[in-house]
Write a protein that holds these residues in place. Structure first.
Motif, PDB file in Angstrom:
ATOM      1  N   GLN A 134      49.230  40.323  31.401  1.00  0.00           N
ATOM      2  CA  GLN A 134      50.105  41.307  30.918  1.00  0.00           C
ATOM      3  C   GLN A 134      51.831  40.745  31.132  1.00  0.00           C
ATOM      4  N   ALA A 135      52.373  40.868  30.084  1.00  0.00           N
ATOM      5  CA  ALA A 135      53.785  40.665  30.176  1.00  0.00           C
ATOM      6  C   ALA A 135      54.552  41.345  31.355  1.00  0.00           C
ATOM      7  N   ASP A 136      54.371  41.069  32.433  1.00  0.00           N
ATOM      8  CA  ASP A 136      55.031  41.899  33.597  1.00  0.00           C
ATOM      9  C   ASP A 136      55.620  40.767  34.364  1.00  0.00           C
ATOM     10  N   PRO A 137      57.118  40.727  34.308  1.00  0.00           N
ATOM     11  CA  PRO A 137      58.001  39.809  35.105  1.00  0.00           C
ATOM     12  C   PRO A 137      57.487  39.735  36.357  1.00  0.00           C
ATOM     13  N   LYS A 138      57.048  40.886  37.061  1.00  0.00           N
ATOM     14  CA  LYS A 138      56.766  40.832  38.495  1.00  0.00           C
ATOM     15  C   LYS A 138      55.419  39.889  38.941  1.00  0.00           C
ATOM     16  N   ILE A 139      54.593  39.604  37.921  1.00  0.00           N
ATOM     17  CA  ILE A 139      53.433  39.286  38.573  1.00  0.00           C
ATOM     18  C   ILE A 139      53.614  37.527  38.913  1.00  0.00           C
ATOM     19  N   ARG A 140      53.130  37.296  40.032  1.00  0.00           N
ATOM     20  CA  ARG A 140      53.437  35.995  40.771  1.00  0.00           C
ATOM     21  C   ARG A 140      52.910  35.061  39.926  1.00  0.00           C
ATOM     22  N   ILE A 141      53.329  33.976  39.627  1.00  0.00           N
ATOM     23  CA  ILE A 141      52.758  32.826  38.777  1.00  0.00           C
ATOM     24  C   ILE A 141      52.007  31.965  39.640  1.00  0.00           C
ATOM     25  N   SER A 142      50.721  31.684  39.272  1.00  0.00           N
ATOM     26  CA  SER A 142      49.894  30.987  40.154  1.00  0.00           C
ATOM     27  C   SER A 142      50.426  29.498  40.148  1.00  0.00           C
ATOM     28  N   THR A 143      50.325  28.902  41.293  1.00  0.00           N
ATOM     29  CA  THR A 143      50.770  27.318  41.491  1.00  0.00           C
ATOM     30  C   THR A 143      49.355  26.412  41.601  1.00  0.00           C
ATOM     31  N   SER A 144      48.284  27.266  41.194  1.00  0.00           N
ATOM     32  CA  SER A 144      47.021  26.363  41.331  1.00  0.00           C
ATOM     33  C   SER A 144      47.116  25.449  39.887  1.00  0.00           C
ATOM     34  N   TRP A 145      46.270  24.413  40.042  1.00  0.00           N
ATOM     35  CA  TRP A 145      46.142  23.479  38.844  1.00  0.00           C
ATOM     36  C   TRP A 145      45.737  24.527  37.591  1.00  0.00           C
ATOM     37  N   MET A 146      46.012  24.233  36.478  1.00  0.00           N
ATOM     38  CA  MET A 146      45.901  24.622  35.259  1.00  0.00           C
ATOM     39  C   MET A 146      45.596  23.737  33.955  1.00  0.00           C
ATOM     40  N   TYR A 193      42.813  34.591  39.383  1.00  0.00           N
ATOM     41  CA  TYR A 193      42.537  33.431  38.726  1.00  0.00           C
ATOM     42  C   TYR A 193      41.552  32.588  39.052  1.00  0.00           C
ATOM     43  N   ARG A 194      40.632  31.968  38.203  1.00  0.00           N
ATOM     44  CA  ARG A 194      39.550  31.233  38.382  1.00  0.00           C
ATOM     45  C   ARG A 194      40.046  30.017  39.089  1.00  0.00           C
ATOM     46  N   GLU A 195      40.945  29.339  38.866  1.00  0.00           N
ATOM     47  CA  GLU A 195      41.442  27.869  39.833  1.00  0.00           C
ATOM     48  C   GLU A 195      41.856  28.463  41.291  1.00  0.00           C
ATOM     49  N   ASP A 196      42.226  29.524  41.560  1.00  0.00           N
ATOM     50  CA  ASP A 196      42.663  29.910  42.856  1.00  0.00           C
ATOM     51  C   ASP A 196      41.360  29.715  43.834  1.00  0.00           C
ATOM     52  N   ILE A 197      40.072  29.831  43.194  1.00  0.00           N
ATOM     53  CA  ILE A 197      39.000  30.029  43.905  1.00  0.00           C
ATOM     54  C   ILE A 197      38.230  28.583  43.858  1.00  0.00           C
ATOM     55  N   ALA A 198      38.034  27.938  42.868  1.00  0.00           N
ATOM     56  CA  ALA A 198      37.300  26.896  42.724  1.00  0.00           C
ATOM     57  C   ALA A 198      37.844  26.303  41.473  1.00  0.00           C
ATOM     58  N   SER A 199      37.708  24.777  41.181  1.00  0.00           N
ATOM     59  CA  SER A 199      38.271  24.025  40.133  1.00  0.00           C
ATOM     60  C   SER A 199      37.416  23.983  39.130  1.00  0.00           C
ATOM     61  N   ASP A 200      37.803  24.221  37.979  1.00  0.00           N
ATOM     62  CA  ASP A 200      36.889  24.042  36.834  1.00  0.00           C
ATOM     63  C   ASP A 200      36.993  22.715  36.125  1.00  0.00           C
ATOM     64  N   GLU A 201      37.286  21.669  36.900  1.00  0.00           N
ATOM     65  CA  GLU A 201      37.539  20.312  36.330  1.00  0.00           C
ATOM     66  C   GLU A 201      36.519  19.487  37.247  1.00  0.00           C
ATOM     67  N   SER A 202      35.458  19.088  36.634  1.00  0.00           N
ATOM     68  CA  SER A 202      34.620  18.148  37.036  1.00  0.00           C
ATOM     69  C   SER A 202      34.898  16.893  37.822  1.00  0.00           C
TER      70      SER A 202
END
Ligand code: GCU
Length: 419
Positions: A134-146, A193-202
């Motif tokens: 959602q284009a909501d400027p208040k949502i915290r941007i994740s610092t996890s790997w993307m 966000y998926r990467e906050d929980i576990a990495s999707d990169e082998s």
């Protein structure tokens, strides 16, 4: 011979599955390991269900940890007038081991305003971070790997710089998340966000998120892969929801698309607090049957995505049609709670018919438990949803989450959640 001819005849009429030709019979969820038939709902719940859970845990998804004793929630944002007053936005940091510098998952909630609560909710992980739904400027941007752009056909993620999300990614994936319609129907939307929980990169070798906390659960045959870790994360979101008075934790649907649909199914199978599961084109390792030998196979899953499943699963490469279990058993574990399985016509990788057959095979357990199960014995025509305790549709188009899909899911939620 006569038996085989009968089985093939039955297959023609859609009553038997995988008993004809090269395929091997689908294992029956209602037959115990020792060969006896399950004869009561109690026996299903106390004996067969745990047997199946143990089998799928050790051979496919891996063994996930319990809820961490030190886990802590911190609501770091509450805006009662978000989205022009339509919703209350909350953001919650989940510190898995209680430490602020340990692994952290941010949960974003939009709770509809002006609706008598507590409200039912739809929970689903997202691919590109909370700030993209959602284009909501208040949502915290994740610092996890993307993940950066590698030619994803459905999205252009050139806003990701050095594997980090940026301001330019806000609202990027809003198309797949109809926040407005969900809220208008009186449901809260909850995502992480998926990467906050576990990495999707082998290549990350389980060096981020929840995996860092449980070295003892790695380097073993039943190590928990990323799909199980995501399901674990969904259960941690449920832990939070049970503490939030605005949410009716007894009416929570867990949703996921594709690899995140695999996680949603396993979350629903392992955590009975989820009252409903919605699997959008979850394909191989999700809803689709391996026994048919159609679509993405075990060898591909285990080589392209070696981190998704337990190491033991590699033992079944090239033995798809011989598996001692299959994905209808995952769906069966959700019974009698409502489950929706959806396919797309061009999503051949997910073998739409294999997803349907899986739902149909699980339907025997739903019926055994006294529900209507799936009210179809044949693949329905495209764009025609069938909805009983199991719902199913195959829509036109490819691998995606579309307005058509959401219209069916919201109707399914209305059918089972509205009072
Ligand atoms: C690949 C993979 C699928 C998976 C999909 C996705 O296509 O082969 O199993 O569902 O990625 O998650 O987008």
């Amino acid at each position: 011979m006569v038996k085989k001819a009968l089985a093939c005849f039955a297959l023609l009429y859609g009553y038997a599955l995988a008993t004809c030709g090269q395929q091997h019979p689908l294992p029956n969820p209602l037959v115990l390991k020792d060969g006896r038939r399950v004869t009561s709902a109690k026996q299903w719940q106390n004996q067969r269900r745990p047997e199946l859970l143990a089998l799928l845990t050790s051979q496919l998804y891996g063994h996930s940890p319990e809820k961490p004793a030190q886990m802590r929630f911190e609501v770091f944002d509450t805006d009662p007038k978000a989205l022009g007053g339509k919703a209350t936005r909350k953001q919650v940091a989940v510190f898995f081991n209680g430490k602020p510098d340990g692994p952290r998952m941010d949960v974003l909630l939009y709770i509809p305003n002006g609706v008598k609560g507590p409200v039912p909710a739809l929970v689903g992980l997202n691919f590109w971070g909370n700030s993209t739904i959602q284009a909501d400027p208040k949502i915290r941007i994740s610092t996890s790997w993307m993940e950066s752009n590698r030619g994803n056909p459905y999205i252009d993620v050139s806003c990701v710089v050095n594997h980090q999300s940026t301001d330019a990614c806000r609202g990027l994936n809003a198309r797949q998340w109809p926040v407005d319609s969900i809220l208008s129907r009186g449901y809260a939307l909850v995502t992480a966000y998926r990467e906050d929980i576990a990495s999707d990169e082998s290549t990350m070798k389980f060096s981020t998120g929840v995996h860092t906390l449980y070295p003892d659960l790695q380097n073993r045959g039943d190590n928990f892969g990323t799909v199980a870790a995501w399901a674990w994360g969904l259960s941690r979101i449920m832990d939070y929801l049970q503490t939030d008075k605005a949410i009716d934790a007894k009416r929570v649907a867990v949703f996921g698309w594709s690899r995140l649909g695999k996680a949603a199914l396993w979350a629903g199978a392992t955590d009975e607090r989820f009252a409903m599961v919605i699997s959008n084109e979850s394909g191989a390792g999700g809803a689709k049957l391996f026994h048919r030998g159609i679509g993405e196979n075990i060898r591909r899953l285990c080589t392209v995505f070696p981190h998704w499943f337990a190491a033991n699963f590699r033992n079944y490469m090239d033995k798809d049609t011989l598996l001692p279990f299959d994905q209808h058993m995952v769906i069966s574990l959700i019974a009698p709670r409502p489950v929706y399985v959806a396919s797309a016509e061009q999503d051949k990788n997910s073998d739409p018919e294999g997803e349907f057959e899986s739902a149909r095979a699980a339907s025997s357990v739903y019926r055994f438990l006294g529900t209507k199960g799936l009210p179809a014995t044949q693949l329905p025509p495209v764009n025609q949803s069938v909805q009983g305790q199991i719902g199913y549709h195959i829509r036109t188009g490819g691998h995606d989450v579309t307005a058509y899909d959401w219209a069916q899911y919201l109707a399914f939620m209305d059918k089972h959640f509205k009072r």
